[in-house]
Design a protein around this motif. Structure first.
Motif, PDB file in Angstrom:
ATOM      1  N   LYS A  36       7.456  31.368  36.145  1.00  0.00           N
ATOM      2  CA  LYS A  36       8.177  30.134  36.517  1.00  0.00           C
ATOM      3  C   LYS A  36       8.121  29.111  35.389  1.00  0.00           C
ATOM      4  CE  LYS A  36       7.009  30.275  41.379  1.00  0.00           C
ATOM      5  NZ  LYS A  36       5.588  30.548  41.327  1.00  0.00           N
ATOM      6  N   LYS A  37       7.122  29.272  34.498  1.00  0.00           N
ATOM      7  CA  LYS A  37       6.967  28.272  33.433  1.00  0.00           C
ATOM      8  C   LYS A  37       7.449  28.773  32.080  1.00  0.00           C
ATOM      9  CE  LYS A  37       3.158  25.817  35.577  1.00  0.00           C
ATOM     10  NZ  LYS A  37       1.705  25.914  35.738  1.00  0.00           N
ATOM     11  N   LEU A  38       8.074  29.932  32.060  1.00  0.00           N
ATOM     12  CA  LEU A  38       8.524  30.481  30.767  1.00  0.00           C
ATOM     13  C   LEU A  38       9.652  29.646  30.168  1.00  0.00           C
ATOM     14  CD1 LEU A  38       8.730  34.372  30.892  1.00  0.00           C
ATOM     15  CD2 LEU A  38       7.635  32.975  29.140  1.00  0.00           C
ATOM     16  N   ASN A  39       9.589  29.433  28.882  1.00  0.00           N
ATOM     17  CA  ASN A  39      10.706  28.802  28.172  1.00  0.00           C
ATOM     18  C   ASN A  39      10.849  29.476  26.808  1.00  0.00           C
ATOM     19  OD1 ASN A  39       8.722  27.757  26.458  1.00  0.00           O
ATOM     20  ND2 ASN A  39       8.586  25.842  27.608  1.00  0.00           N
ATOM     21  N   ALA A  40      11.835  29.037  26.028  1.00  0.00           N
ATOM     22  CA  ALA A  40      12.132  29.704  24.754  1.00  0.00           C
ATOM     23  C   ALA A  40      10.934  29.667  23.808  1.00  0.00           C
ATOM     24  CB  ALA A  40      13.337  29.034  24.106  1.00  0.00           C
ATOM     25  N   ILE A  41      10.247  28.527  23.756  1.00  0.00           N
ATOM     26  CA  ILE A  41       9.130  28.388  22.808  1.00  0.00           C
ATOM     27  C   ILE A  41       7.981  29.314  23.187  1.00  0.00           C
ATOM     28  CG2 ILE A  41       7.427  26.756  21.889  1.00  0.00           C
ATOM     29  CD1 ILE A  41       9.685  24.605  22.404  1.00  0.00           C
ATOM     30  N   LYS A  42       7.718  29.410  24.507  1.00  0.00           N
ATOM     31  CA  LYS A  42       6.648  30.314  24.957  1.00  0.00           C
ATOM     32  C   LYS A  42       7.027  31.771  24.677  1.00  0.00           C
ATOM     33  CE  LYS A  42       4.454  27.473  28.415  1.00  0.00           C
ATOM     34  NZ  LYS A  42       4.319  27.207  29.847  1.00  0.00           N
TER      35      LYS A  42
ATOM     36  N   PRO B  13       0.954  31.027  15.745  1.00  0.00           N
ATOM     37  CA  PRO B  13       1.608  32.075  16.544  1.00  0.00           C
ATOM     38  C   PRO B  13       2.890  32.638  15.915  1.00  0.00           C
ATOM     39  CG  PRO B  13       0.887  30.304  17.963  1.00  0.00           C
ATOM     40  CD  PRO B  13       0.592  29.854  16.559  1.00  0.00           C
ATOM     41  N   THR B  14       3.720  31.762  15.367  1.00  0.00           N
ATOM     42  CA  THR B  14       4.964  32.297  14.799  1.00  0.00           C
ATOM     43  C   THR B  14       5.059  32.093  13.283  1.00  0.00           C
ATOM     44  OG1 THR B  14       6.110  30.248  15.344  1.00  0.00           O
ATOM     45  CG2 THR B  14       6.306  32.050  16.934  1.00  0.00           C
TER      46      THR B  14
ATOM     47  N   SER C 150      13.330  18.539  18.768  1.00  0.00           N
ATOM     48  CA  SER C 150      11.920  18.884  18.647  1.00  0.00           C
ATOM     49  C   SER C 150      11.445  19.635  19.891  1.00  0.00           C
ATOM     50  CB  SER C 150      11.107  17.604  18.433  1.00  0.00           C
ATOM     51  OG  SER C 150       9.746  17.839  18.668  1.00  0.00           O
ATOM     52  N   ASP C 151      11.794  19.130  21.062  1.00  0.00           N
ATOM     53  CA  ASP C 151      11.423  19.802  22.317  1.00  0.00           C
ATOM     54  C   ASP C 151      12.006  21.209  22.373  1.00  0.00           C
ATOM     55  OD1 ASP C 151      10.007  17.708  23.249  1.00  0.00           O
ATOM     56  OD2 ASP C 151      11.556  16.950  24.603  1.00  0.00           O
ATOM     57  N   HIS C 152      13.202  21.333  21.865  1.00  0.00           N
ATOM     58  CA  HIS C 152      13.915  22.595  21.930  1.00  0.00           C
ATOM     59  C   HIS C 152      13.328  23.643  20.984  1.00  0.00           C
ATOM     60  CE1 HIS C 152      17.378  25.325  21.831  1.00  0.00           C
ATOM     61  NE2 HIS C 152      17.735  24.759  22.965  1.00  0.00           N
ATOM     62  N   THR C 153      12.807  23.193  19.856  1.00  0.00           N
ATOM     63  CA  THR C 153      12.354  24.150  18.829  1.00  0.00           C
ATOM     64  C   THR C 153      10.839  24.280  18.752  1.00  0.00           C
ATOM     65  OG1 THR C 153      12.375  22.365  17.189  1.00  0.00           O
ATOM     66  CG2 THR C 153      14.347  23.741  17.330  1.00  0.00           C
ATOM     67  N   GLY C 154      10.128  23.329  19.348  1.00  0.00           N
ATOM     68  CA  GLY C 154       8.669  23.385  19.273  1.00  0.00           C
ATOM     69  C   GLY C 154       8.120  22.840  17.963  1.00  0.00           C
ATOM     70  N   GLU C 155       8.988  22.316  17.092  1.00  0.00           N
ATOM     71  CA  GLU C 155       8.480  21.646  15.890  1.00  0.00           C
ATOM     72  C   GLU C 155       8.202  20.196  16.293  1.00  0.00           C
ATOM     73  OE1 GLU C 155       9.751  24.143  12.103  1.00  0.00           O
ATOM     74  OE2 GLU C 155      11.301  22.708  12.625  1.00  0.00           O
TER      75      GLU C 155
ATOM     76  N   LEU D  60      14.108  22.592  13.428  1.00  0.00           N
ATOM     77  CA  LEU D  60      14.455  21.318  14.060  1.00  0.00           C
ATOM     78  C   LEU D  60      15.781  20.763  13.518  1.00  0.00           C
ATOM     79  CD1 LEU D  60      12.151  18.548  15.120  1.00  0.00           C
ATOM     80  CD2 LEU D  60      14.011  17.901  13.628  1.00  0.00           C
ATOM     81  N   LEU D  61      15.923  20.762  12.192  1.00  0.00           N
ATOM     82  CA  LEU D  61      17.143  20.195  11.597  1.00  0.00           C
ATOM     83  C   LEU D  61      18.368  21.035  11.956  1.00  0.00           C
ATOM     84  CD1 LEU D  61      15.846  19.191   8.052  1.00  0.00           C
ATOM     85  CD2 LEU D  61      16.324  17.667   9.967  1.00  0.00           C
ATOM     86  N   THR D  62      18.214  22.348  11.934  1.00  0.00           N
ATOM     87  CA  THR D  62      19.352  23.208  12.268  1.00  0.00           C
ATOM     88  C   THR D  62      19.785  22.957  13.714  1.00  0.00           C
ATOM     89  OG1 THR D  62      18.461  24.835  10.734  1.00  0.00           O
ATOM     90  CG2 THR D  62      20.220  25.576  12.183  1.00  0.00           C
ATOM     91  N   GLN D  63      18.817  22.848  14.590  1.00  0.00           N
ATOM     92  CA  GLN D  63      19.107  22.563  16.005  1.00  0.00           C
ATOM     93  C   GLN D  63      19.808  21.207  16.154  1.00  0.00           C
ATOM     94  OE1 GLN D  63      18.803  24.228  18.805  1.00  0.00           O
ATOM     95  NE2 GLN D  63      19.237  22.533  20.192  1.00  0.00           N
ATOM     96  N   LEU D  64      19.235  20.187  15.499  1.00  0.00           N
ATOM     97  CA  LEU D  64      19.787  18.833  15.591  1.00  0.00           C
ATOM     98  C   LEU D  64      21.235  18.796  15.100  1.00  0.00           C
ATOM     99  CD1 LEU D  64      19.176  15.681  15.899  1.00  0.00           C
ATOM    100  CD2 LEU D  64      18.821  15.728  13.440  1.00  0.00           C
TER     101      LEU D  64
END
Ligand code: BES
Ligand code: ZN
Ligand code: ZN
Length: 500
Positions: free
Chosen positions: A78-84, A479-480, A407-412, A492-496
């Motif tokens: 239930k708590k899985l997201n892209a960063i995890k 981790p990554t 930042s939230d989206h990418t984990g940076e 982060l910049l690519t996402q933004l």
């Protein structure tokens, strides 16, 4: 290099299958086809809790399709997201590598227990994390006579293999940008210096459709870029400024109407401190003082590979900060492209001088919509926030909101830091327009450095300064990301830029 492939069913040659399970041994849909075996194995391994990225190897008997099944923990579905998912993928890579696996496949089925992530996104992000963690820097290592078996192939096996492939390929463009940034940060400073770096940028980005202009020391002098020239003066290797343009925005007239987004990166290929020489211990790490520029180059590569439909301009200021009879000195008063004069009080506060001319040039030339600069600017930033958060100074609330979201989206991770007139005024000199050290001394060093840069922002242009001193370089594996150059900022910049 690890290749990632997609299929609807496992190839007959696949001997290692990975099956996700959740916390406390709860089975995923994919695990149900081997329900008895998996339940039994988990019962016999009480240490395996199905935590994120935790793995458990099951050796299969003969007459089975697979030699091994590896359970991959994904914690609470239930708590899985892209960063995890990326983190689990990164940890999975380490486990597979230590097992000496050469090929493995992830079996993944639609699962209603996973709430916020589609099966496609889950699988693609596991693969993305695995890819990011698989980075190596072996350019300067002799080829081993007996190479260890290489982990060459990872397949995603799911009913949605076509959409997963599509989602993953967008992420892979970003991973390519991250890898380029890491390569640059890891490169030794005897081989990566302003001239060679500028040529690298040209060779790397031009074929992707990015226009690249190199400004050499003569042109800089002509233009009046006295600040970056002063920093580079002590070195045999003269500075360079590289201007890049990615015209991805599509309009019916072929010409885009919107002002471009601007990126600026500090590219000090080695920072000895100059005449204000740094202590010897750990000085080798100052090859990473071009991490801001590396993030900018990596982002331009990711944008071009992903054919992102935005107009982006970028400038990196490349210089080597060396002590010599030619070097600039504490006490010197130098000019800058902006026309402002600067009293140099410490030649180790060189990054802000390089950035000053880059910021002026990018504003004069492009009148950008907003500017983001990235720089390994201050040790004080590391003292304040350590390695996990990048201190970010922003003069515009909308830009901050967008960056925070990316930042939230990418984990940076970003942490907003204060811009304040007090810091800005602290950089005003008694004898010149500005000075490169704060009058108040070392306290709030990251904030006063940002205050110095703020003097070069014209007409309230939305601007963010990311001090990546703590995040560009890690001494332990993440981790990554394996240790050393992280490529921080590219994701982060690519996402933004893509979303903004
Ligand atoms: N490149 C350094 C900052 C740095 C330090 C980056 C450690 C990464 C890790 C920068 O040029 C520098 O030396 N800054 C000085 C500024 C001071 C003289 C005002 C610093 O932080 O000590
Ligand atoms: Zn320095
Ligand atoms: Zn520096």
């Amino acid at each position: 290099m690890l290749k990632i492939t997609f299929a609807k069913s496992p190839a007959a040659t696949l001997k290692t299958a990975i099956i996700p399970v959740y916390k406390e041994g709860k089975l995923s849909e994919s695990a149900k086809s081997h329900k008895t075996l998996i339940t039994h194995t988990i019962e016999n391994h009480p240490n395996f809790k199905g935590k994120l990225g935790q793995t458990l190897v099951i050796t299969m008997g003969e007459k089975n399709d697979f030699d091994h099944i590896i359970l991959l923990g994904l914690d609470d579905p239930k708590k899985l997201n892209a960063i995890k998912a990326q983190e689990a993928g990164g940890k999975l890579f380490v486990a597979l590598k230590s097992l000496g696996t050469t090929a493995a496949g992830l079996l993944i089925e639609e699962d209603a227990k996973v709430k916020d992530l589609s099966t496609t996104d889950l699988a693609a992000n596991i693969a993305y994390g695995l890819k990011l963690r698989s980075y190596t820097y072996l350019k300067y290592k002799a080829k081993p006579k007996k190479p260890a078996p290489e982990f060459k192939s990872f397949s995603i096996i799911s009913a949605q293999s076509t959409t997963t492939k599509k989602t993953y390929s967008a992420l892979e463009s970003i991973a390519e940008g991250v890898f380029t940034a890491r390569d640059l940060v890891n490169a030794p400073p005897n081989d990566l210096y302003p001239e060679s770096y500028a040529k690298f940028i040209q060779n790397e980005l031009k074929p992707l459709g990015v226009s690249v202009e190199i400004i050499d020391e003569k042109k800089m002098a002509k233009l009046g870029m006295e600040a970056i020239l002063a920093v580079g003066k002590g070195s045999e290797r003269q500075p360079r400024m590289v201007v890049m343009k990615w015209n991805g925005a599509k309009t019916s007239s072929g010409k885009s109407s919107e002002a471009p987004i601007a990126l600026v990166g500090k590219g000090v290929t080695f920072d000895t401190g100059g005449i204000s020489l740094k202590p010897g211990a750990g000085m080798d790490e100052m090859k990473m003082d071009m991490g801001g520029s590396a993030a900018v180059i990596g982002t331009m590569k990711a944008l071009a590979l992903g054919k992102v439909e935005k107009d982006v301009v970028a400038i990196v200021g490349l210089a080597e900060n060396m002590p010599s009879h030619n070097a600039y000195r504490p006490g010197d008063i130098i000019g800058s492209l902006s026309g402002k004069t600067i009293e140099v009080l410490n030649t180790d506060a060189e990054g802000r001088l390089v950035l000053a001319d880059c910021l002026t040039h990018i504003q004069q030339k492009f009148k950008p919509k907003y500017i983001i600069d990235l720089a390994t600017l201050t040790g004080a930033m590391m003292v304040a926030l350590g390695h996990e958060y990048c201190g970010t100074f922003v003069n515009d609330s909308k830009l901050w909101k967008d960056m925070d979201k990316a930042s939230d989206h990418t984990g940076e991770k970003l942490w907003r830091m204060p811009l304040d007139k007090v810091f800005k005024n602290d950089m005003v000199s008694n004898v010149a327009d500005l000075q490169n050290l704060a009058k108040s001394g070392r306290l709030a060093g990251a904030c006063t450095a940002a205050g110095f840069l703020e003097h070069f922002i014209e007409n309230d242009t939305p601007w963010a300064h990311m001090d990546i001193a703590g995040t560009a370089w890690r001494k332990s594996d993440q981790p990554t990301a394996p240790k050393y150059g992280t490529g921080f900022g590219v994701r982060l910049l690519t996402q933004l830029i893509t979303e903004g």
